[in-house]
Design a protein around this motif. Structure first.
Motif, short mmCIF file in Angstrom:
data_model
loop_
_atom_site.label_atom_id
_atom_site.label_comp_id
_atom_site.label_asym_id
_atom_site.label_seq_id
_atom_site.Cartn_x
_atom_site.Cartn_y
_atom_site.Cartn_z
N MET A 147 0.88 -1.16 -0.02
CA MET A 147 -0.08 0.06 0.00
C MET A 147 0.82 1.36 0.05
O MET A 147 1.63 1.48 0.99
CB MET A 147 -0.89 -0.02 1.20
N ASN A 148 0.77 2.10 -0.94
CA ASN A 148 1.56 3.33 -1.23
C ASN A 148 0.68 4.46 -1.22
O ASN A 148 -0.44 4.45 -1.39
CB ASN A 148 2.44 3.12 -2.36
N SER A 149 1.30 5.56 -1.28
CA SER A 149 0.26 6.95 -1.14
C SER A 149 -0.77 6.79 -0.49
O SER A 149 -1.97 7.06 -0.80
CB SER A 149 0.00 7.10 -2.46
N LEU A 150 -0.81 6.72 0.97
CA LEU A 150 -1.80 5.97 1.92
C LEU A 150 -2.62 7.31 2.15
O LEU A 150 -1.96 8.45 2.40
CB LEU A 150 -1.46 5.23 3.09
N LYS A 151 -3.86 7.29 2.10
CA LYS A 151 -4.56 8.58 2.72
C LYS A 151 -5.29 8.25 3.62
O LYS A 151 -5.71 6.79 4.23
CB LYS A 151 -5.82 8.57 1.30
N PRO A 152 -5.78 9.29 4.45
CA PRO A 152 -6.65 8.84 5.86
C PRO A 152 -7.88 8.17 5.56
O PRO A 152 -8.35 7.27 6.44
CB PRO A 152 -7.10 10.47 6.12
N GLU A 153 -8.63 8.20 4.35
CA GLU A 153 -9.78 7.24 4.09
C GLU A 153 -9.45 5.90 3.87
O GLU A 153 -10.22 5.02 3.81
CB GLU A 153 -10.59 7.73 2.88
N ASP A 154 -8.07 5.37 3.85
CA ASP A 154 -7.75 4.11 4.00
C ASP A 154 -7.74 3.43 5.26
O ASP A 154 -7.62 2.36 5.22
CB ASP A 154 -6.45 3.96 3.25
N THR A 155 -7.98 4.29 6.08
CA THR A 155 -7.97 3.69 7.51
C THR A 155 -9.16 2.82 7.71
O THR A 155 -10.36 2.97 7.29
CB THR A 155 -8.31 4.96 8.49
N ALA A 156 -8.82 1.60 8.13
CA ALA A 156 -9.82 0.25 8.28
C ALA A 156 -9.12 -0.58 8.90
O ALA A 156 -7.63 -0.87 8.92
CB ALA A 156 -10.43 0.12 6.82
N VAL A 157 -9.81 -1.87 9.32
CA VAL A 157 -9.06 -3.21 9.47
C VAL A 157 -9.07 -3.87 8.16
O VAL A 157 -10.13 -3.79 7.44
CB VAL A 157 -10.10 -3.88 10.60
N GLY A 173 -7.94 -10.09 10.87
CA GLY A 173 -7.84 -8.67 10.43
C GLY A 173 -6.77 -8.11 11.16
O GLY A 173 -6.00 -8.46 12.02
N THR A 174 -6.02 -6.94 10.44
CA THR A 174 -4.99 -6.23 11.04
C THR A 174 -5.30 -4.62 10.92
O THR A 174 -6.00 -4.28 9.78
CB THR A 174 -3.68 -6.62 10.17
N GLN A 175 -5.10 -3.72 11.81
CA GLN A 175 -5.70 -2.30 11.75
C GLN A 175 -4.64 -1.59 11.19
O GLN A 175 -3.48 -1.71 11.20
CB GLN A 175 -5.66 -1.93 13.16
N VAL A 176 -4.98 -0.84 10.15
CA VAL A 176 -4.16 0.41 9.30
C VAL A 176 -4.99 1.58 9.69
O VAL A 176 -6.11 1.67 9.45
CB VAL A 176 -4.32 -0.04 7.75
N THR A 177 -3.90 2.43 10.25
CA THR A 177 -4.62 3.58 10.50
C THR A 177 -3.66 4.93 9.96
O THR A 177 -2.66 4.73 9.89
CB THR A 177 -4.46 3.94 12.02
N VAL A 178 -4.15 5.61 9.01
CA VAL A 178 -3.51 6.64 8.42
C VAL A 178 -3.82 8.04 8.90
O VAL A 178 -5.11 8.60 8.97
CB VAL A 178 -3.87 6.60 6.98
N SER A 179 -2.90 8.70 9.40
CA SER A 179 -3.10 9.99 10.16
C SER A 179 -2.79 10.99 8.92
O SER A 179 -2.19 11.03 8.00
CB SER A 179 -2.29 10.33 11.24
N SER A 180 -3.53 12.11 9.23
CA SER A 180 -3.64 13.37 8.04
C SER A 180 -2.39 14.44 8.45
O SER A 180 -2.04 14.43 9.56
CB SER A 180 -4.94 13.93 8.14
#
Length: 123
Positions: free
Chosen positions: A82-92, A116-123
């Motif tokens: 996963m590249n160029s991650l955005k806050p809206e990609d935040t999810a399990v 599942g694994t948690q991904v959190t993208v901060s702005s």
């Protein structure tokens, strides 16, 4: 039976990258069609990317050009770069497997799921 275990999630800033892994055990991994899904709080589980046993890949429009699915059959492992991650990609993020997937983008087509694994993208 197939057991799936995801790893690689975490907290990352917007624009950053993560690589998720899904380790499979129990049956011949190479025979399975695999998928990545994600579920944000309060929302349905949605398709992210898939890879058929023969190697054909496909992604949702929301991640096309940013996420890449791959598999290593010798290691029984599925990946999601996963590249160029955005806050809206935040999810399990979940990986899923099935021998036959009539509708590859629907969760109901898959028989086996990881925790599942948690991904959190901060702005």
């Amino acid at each position: 039976q197939v057991q799936l275990v995801e790893s690689g999630g975490g907290l990352v800033q917007a624009g950053g990258s993560l690589r998720l892994s899904c380790a499979a055990s129990g049956r011949t991994f190479s025979n399975y069609n695999m998928g990545w899904f994600r579920q944000a709080p309060g929302k349905e589980r949605v398709f992210v990317a898939g890879m058929r046993s023969g190697g054909i890949t496909f992604q949702s429009d929301s991640v096309k050009g940013r996420f890449t699915i791959s598999r290593d059959n010798a290691r029984n492992t599925l990946y999601l770069q996963m590249n160029s991650l955005k806050p809206e990609d935040t999810a399990v993020y979940y990986c899923a497997a099935a021998c036959f997937t009539p509708h590859e983008t629907l969760p109901s087509s898959y028989d086996y799921w990881g925790q599942g694994t948690q991904v959190t993208v901060s702005s």
